[in-house]
Design a protein around this motif. Structure first.
Motif, short mmCIF file in Angstrom:
data_model
loop_
_atom_site.label_atom_id
_atom_site.label_comp_id
_atom_site.label_asym_id
_atom_site.label_seq_id
_atom_site.Cartn_x
_atom_site.Cartn_y
_atom_site.Cartn_z
N ASP A 144 0.86 -1.18 0.00
CA ASP A 144 0.00 0.00 0.00
C ASP A 144 0.90 1.24 0.00
N PRO A 145 1.02 1.93 -1.14
CA PRO A 145 1.92 3.08 -1.21
C PRO A 145 1.50 4.23 -0.31
N ALA A 146 0.21 4.28 0.03
CA ALA A 146 -0.27 5.38 0.88
C ALA A 146 0.26 5.25 2.30
N THR A 147 0.40 4.03 2.76
CA THR A 147 0.83 3.81 4.15
C THR A 147 2.21 3.16 4.25
N ASN A 148 2.75 2.72 3.10
CA ASN A 148 4.02 1.99 3.06
C ASN A 148 3.93 0.65 3.79
N GLU A 149 2.71 0.16 3.99
CA GLU A 149 2.50 -1.12 4.67
C GLU A 149 2.48 -2.27 3.66
N ILE A 150 2.93 -3.43 4.13
CA ILE A 150 2.94 -4.64 3.29
C ILE A 150 2.19 -5.75 4.03
#
Length: 282
Positions: free
Chosen positions: A139-145
């Protein structure tokens, strides 16, 4: 990965460029990779990869082809997940995805998820039959994987004892259908060589197969002679028994299990299955 071959020979044959000491960019998502290294030099080579990672301002995922201590039943104290995590964590790494182990496995270690997706097909009768692959969602918005394990439908893997023509015919009828091309391991009485020859002719071109003789009579197979009698001839088993006593009492189940494995290395699957059933763990 380079499949434990440092020259990358098979990758070159396939026209593939190895992801070795390299960072691949996909927008804000970055992956770094390193080929298999000898355990003795792995940590120093990891430092070289980290230098490359720093040049790109960090990465989210590192891919390896390496046995990591926490995932195998023995310890080398050379490729250790906790030490890897300590080195990678300051550079934004969230996942380490590794090849080499054929069964899928995952652990959270040092704030990083270590994942082995496992092989895509069975390569041994001892492997878990359930195969899968891993999809990472970024998720590029949160940098979460996050990750998702996707099951794979694999070709049949058959391990059977055949003692009659009918048993062989049943295997051929059930598993050697058009387009199926299974893996088949057939055990046969080492006196029934005609049955084995017929099986070889019938399976050639229709399956990946291996024919394994077992000892039904007093005659011993060549494999048994080489393994069991070879040990006894040089007194190796006697020496090993003495070494094992440093860890287990001779009367213990564990001691008996290990000595049986030493004496009959060609019967490992049978010995372990019997032991597991007697212990109530299978």
């Amino acid at each position: 990965g380079n499949h434990d071959v440092t020259a990358n020979c098979w990758l070159k044959v396939c026209g593939i460029t190895p992801l070795d000491n390299t960072v691949v960019l996909c927008g804000d998502f970055k992956v770094a990779g390193m080929n298999w290294r000898r355990p003795a030099v792995f940590m120093s080579e990891l430092d070289n990869l980290i230098a490359t990672i720093k040049e790109h301002g960090g990465v989210q995922v590192v891919v390896l082809h390496q046995l990591i201590d926490e995932f195998v039943p023995y310890r080398t104290n050379q490729v250790v997940a906790s030490r890897i995590a300590e080195k990678l964590r300051p550079h934004g790494v969230k996942y380490v995805v590794a090849g080499d182990i054929h069964d899928g496995a995952m652990m959270d270690i040092g704030g990083i998820k270590f994942i082995y997706p496992g092989s895509t097909e069975l390569n041994s009768i001892s492997e878990n039959i359930d195969k899968s692959f891993i999809v990472l969602h970024f998720d590029p918005a949160t940098n979460e994987i996050t990750h998702e394990r996707i099951p794979l439908i694999t070709r049949p893997f058959v391990h059977k004892l055949i003692q009659t023509e009918k048993e062989l015919d049943d295997v051929l009828q059930a598993y050697c259908k058009e387009g199926q091309h299974p893996f088949i391991v057939l055990e046969y009485d080492n006196n029934a060589r005609d049955l084995a020859r017929r099986a070889e002719v019938a399976l050639t071109g229709r399956a990946m197969f291996k024919l394994v003789p077992f000892v039904k009579s007093d005659r011993k197979s060549l494999l048994t002679q080489l393994s069991t009698e070879g040990f006894a001839r040089y007194g190796a088993v006697t020496h090993l028994r003495g070494s094992i006593q440093a860890f287990f009492e001779p009367s213990s189940d564990e001691y008996q299990l290990i000595t049986r494995l030493l004496e009959a290395p060609d019967q490992i699957d049978h010995i372990l299955t019997t032991y597991g059933k007697n212990k109530g763990i299978l």
